[in-house]
Design a protein around this motif. Structure first.
Motif, PDB file in Angstrom:
ATOM      1  N   ASN A   1      -3.017  -9.180 -11.570  1.00 24.68           N
ATOM      2  CA  ASN A   1      -2.406  -9.208 -10.223  1.00 24.68           C
ATOM      3  C   ASN A   1      -2.402  -7.815  -9.597  1.00 24.68           C
ATOM      4  O   ASN A   1      -1.395  -7.377  -9.019  1.00 24.68           O
ATOM      5  CB  ASN A   1      -0.988  -9.776 -10.271  1.00 24.68           C
ATOM      6  N   THR A   2      -3.511  -7.136  -9.739  1.00 24.57           N
ATOM      7  CA  THR A   2      -3.623  -5.762  -9.264  1.00 24.57           C
ATOM      8  C   THR A   2      -4.805  -5.652  -8.317  1.00 24.57           C
ATOM      9  O   THR A   2      -5.872  -6.206  -8.581  1.00 24.57           O
ATOM     10  CB  THR A   2      -3.807  -4.793 -10.435  1.00 24.57           C
ATOM     11  N   VAL A   3      -4.595  -4.918  -7.237  1.00 24.08           N
ATOM     12  CA  VAL A   3      -5.669  -4.649  -6.288  1.00 24.08           C
ATOM     13  C   VAL A   3      -5.827  -3.140  -6.172  1.00 24.08           C
ATOM     14  O   VAL A   3      -4.845  -2.389  -6.238  1.00 24.08           O
ATOM     15  CB  VAL A   3      -5.387  -5.307  -4.921  1.00 24.08           C
ATOM     16  N   TYR A   4      -7.070  -2.716  -6.050  1.00 27.54           N
ATOM     17  CA  TYR A   4      -7.400  -1.293  -5.992  1.00 27.54           C
ATOM     18  C   TYR A   4      -8.105  -0.988  -4.672  1.00 27.54           C
ATOM     19  O   TYR A   4      -8.779  -1.846  -4.091  1.00 27.54           O
ATOM     20  CB  TYR A   4      -8.317  -0.906  -7.146  1.00 27.54           C
ATOM     21  N   LEU A   5      -7.949   0.244  -4.236  1.00 29.57           N
ATOM     22  CA  LEU A   5      -8.698   0.711  -3.072  1.00 29.57           C
ATOM     23  C   LEU A   5      -9.312   2.056  -3.420  1.00 29.57           C
ATOM     24  O   LEU A   5      -8.604   3.049  -3.581  1.00 29.57           O
ATOM     25  CB  LEU A   5      -7.798   0.849  -1.838  1.00 29.57           C
ATOM     26  N   GLU A   6     -10.629   2.038  -3.583  1.00 33.98           N
ATOM     27  CA  GLU A   6     -11.376   3.264  -3.839  1.00 33.98           C
ATOM     28  C   GLU A   6     -11.770   3.845  -2.489  1.00 33.98           C
ATOM     29  O   GLU A   6     -12.462   3.192  -1.699  1.00 33.98           O
ATOM     30  CB  GLU A   6     -12.616   2.958  -4.679  1.00 33.98           C
ATOM     31  N   MET A   7     -11.325   5.068  -2.225  1.00 40.41           N
ATOM     32  CA  MET A   7     -11.582   5.705  -0.936  1.00 40.41           C
ATOM     33  C   MET A   7     -12.440   6.948  -1.157  1.00 40.41           C
ATOM     34  O   MET A   7     -12.002   7.880  -1.842  1.00 40.41           O
ATOM     35  CB  MET A   7     -10.265   6.083  -0.253  1.00 40.41           C
ATOM     36  N   ASN A   8     -13.624   6.939  -0.600  1.00 42.46           N
ATOM     37  CA  ASN A   8     -14.558   8.061  -0.715  1.00 42.46           C
ATOM     38  C   ASN A   8     -14.846   8.641   0.662  1.00 42.46           C
ATOM     39  O   ASN A   8     -14.588   8.004   1.686  1.00 42.46           O
ATOM     40  CB  ASN A   8     -15.852   7.594  -1.374  1.00 42.46           C
ATOM     41  N   SER A   9     -15.405   9.842   0.659  1.00 45.21           N
ATOM     42  CA  SER A   9     -15.761  10.517   1.918  1.00 45.21           C
ATOM     43  C   SER A   9     -14.592  10.483   2.896  1.00 45.21           C
ATOM     44  O   SER A   9     -14.762  10.159   4.080  1.00 45.21           O
ATOM     45  CB  SER A   9     -16.999   9.854   2.544  1.00 45.21           C
TER      46      SER A   9
ATOM     47  N   ALA B   1       1.175  -6.412  -8.261  1.00 43.71           N
ATOM     48  CA  ALA B   1       2.049  -7.469  -7.751  1.00 43.71           C
ATOM     49  C   ALA B   1       2.743  -8.158  -8.906  1.00 43.71           C
ATOM     50  O   ALA B   1       2.132  -8.414  -9.945  1.00 43.71           O
ATOM     51  CB  ALA B   1       1.239  -8.483  -6.951  1.00 43.71           C
ATOM     52  N   SER B   2       4.026  -8.461  -8.727  1.00 40.92           N
ATOM     53  CA  SER B   2       4.783  -9.174  -9.758  1.00 40.92           C
ATOM     54  C   SER B   2       5.686 -10.196  -9.086  1.00 40.92           C
ATOM     55  O   SER B   2       5.949 -10.127  -7.886  1.00 40.92           O
ATOM     56  CB  SER B   2       5.605  -8.198 -10.602  1.00 40.92           C
ATOM     57  N   GLY B   3       6.152 -11.143  -9.882  1.00 35.75           N
ATOM     58  CA  GLY B   3       6.989 -12.203  -9.348  1.00 35.75           C
ATOM     59  C   GLY B   3       6.215 -13.496  -9.263  1.00 35.75           C
ATOM     60  O   GLY B   3       5.354 -13.777 -10.086  1.00 35.75           O
ATOM     61  N   ASN B   4       6.496 -14.282  -8.238  1.00 39.37           N
ATOM     62  CA  ASN B   4       5.863 -15.588  -8.070  1.00 39.37           C
ATOM     63  C   ASN B   4       4.508 -15.442  -7.372  1.00 39.37           C
ATOM     64  O   ASN B   4       4.388 -15.622  -6.167  1.00 39.37           O
ATOM     65  CB  ASN B   4       6.768 -16.518  -7.271  1.00 39.37           C
ATOM     66  N   ILE B   5       3.507 -15.119  -8.177  1.00 38.62           N
ATOM     67  CA  ILE B   5       2.150 -14.942  -7.654  1.00 38.62           C
ATOM     68  C   ILE B   5       1.368 -16.227  -7.892  1.00 38.62           C
ATOM     69  O   ILE B   5       1.299 -16.715  -9.019  1.00 38.62           O
ATOM     70  CB  ILE B   5       1.429 -13.771  -8.338  1.00 38.62           C
TER      71      ILE B   5
END
Length: 115
Positions: free
Chosen positions: A76-84, A24-28
């Motif tokens: 400002n970063t979000v991650y989604l670890e997807m397993n199985s 995410a960038s900008g006005n956070i």
């Protein structure tokens, strides 16, 4: 204004793993909720999981125990670890941020799980 850029989608076999990232960038602002939604062909967009600034998470039942969201507030970063992964996880995955009365979306990244 806020911009969201997702990456990490792709094609994977059932049982495999993928990791999505959203910057995410900008006005956070510090007080926000970031999350991941998905939309499969012919279906409505649905919440997969979101996370508050304090780390509280909310997962849809179908991904509990398989997907993990994490957040780096400094980046400002979000991650989604997807397993199985399952074929029914196939969808376009969208990053989302809510702050104040505003909601912003990324452009989406395709995740395809083959059986």
């Amino acid at each position: 204004q806020v911009q969201l850029v997702e990456s990490g989608g792709g094609l994977v076999q059932a049982g495999g793993s993928l990791r999505l990232s959203c910057v995410a960038s900008g006005n956070i602002f510090n007080n926000n909720i970031m999350g991941w939604y998905r939309q499969a062909p012919g279906k409505q967009r649905e919440l997969v999981v979101d996370i508050t600034s304090t780390g509280t998470t909310n997962y849809v039942d179908s991904v509990k125990g398989r997907f993990t969201i994490s957040k780096d507030n400094a980046k400002n970063t979000v991650y989604l670890e997807m397993n199985s992964l399952k074929p029914e996880d196939t969808a376009v995955y969208y990053c989302n941020i809510k702050q104040f009365i505003y909601t912003y979306w990324g452009q989406g990244t395709q995740v395809t799980v083959s059986s």
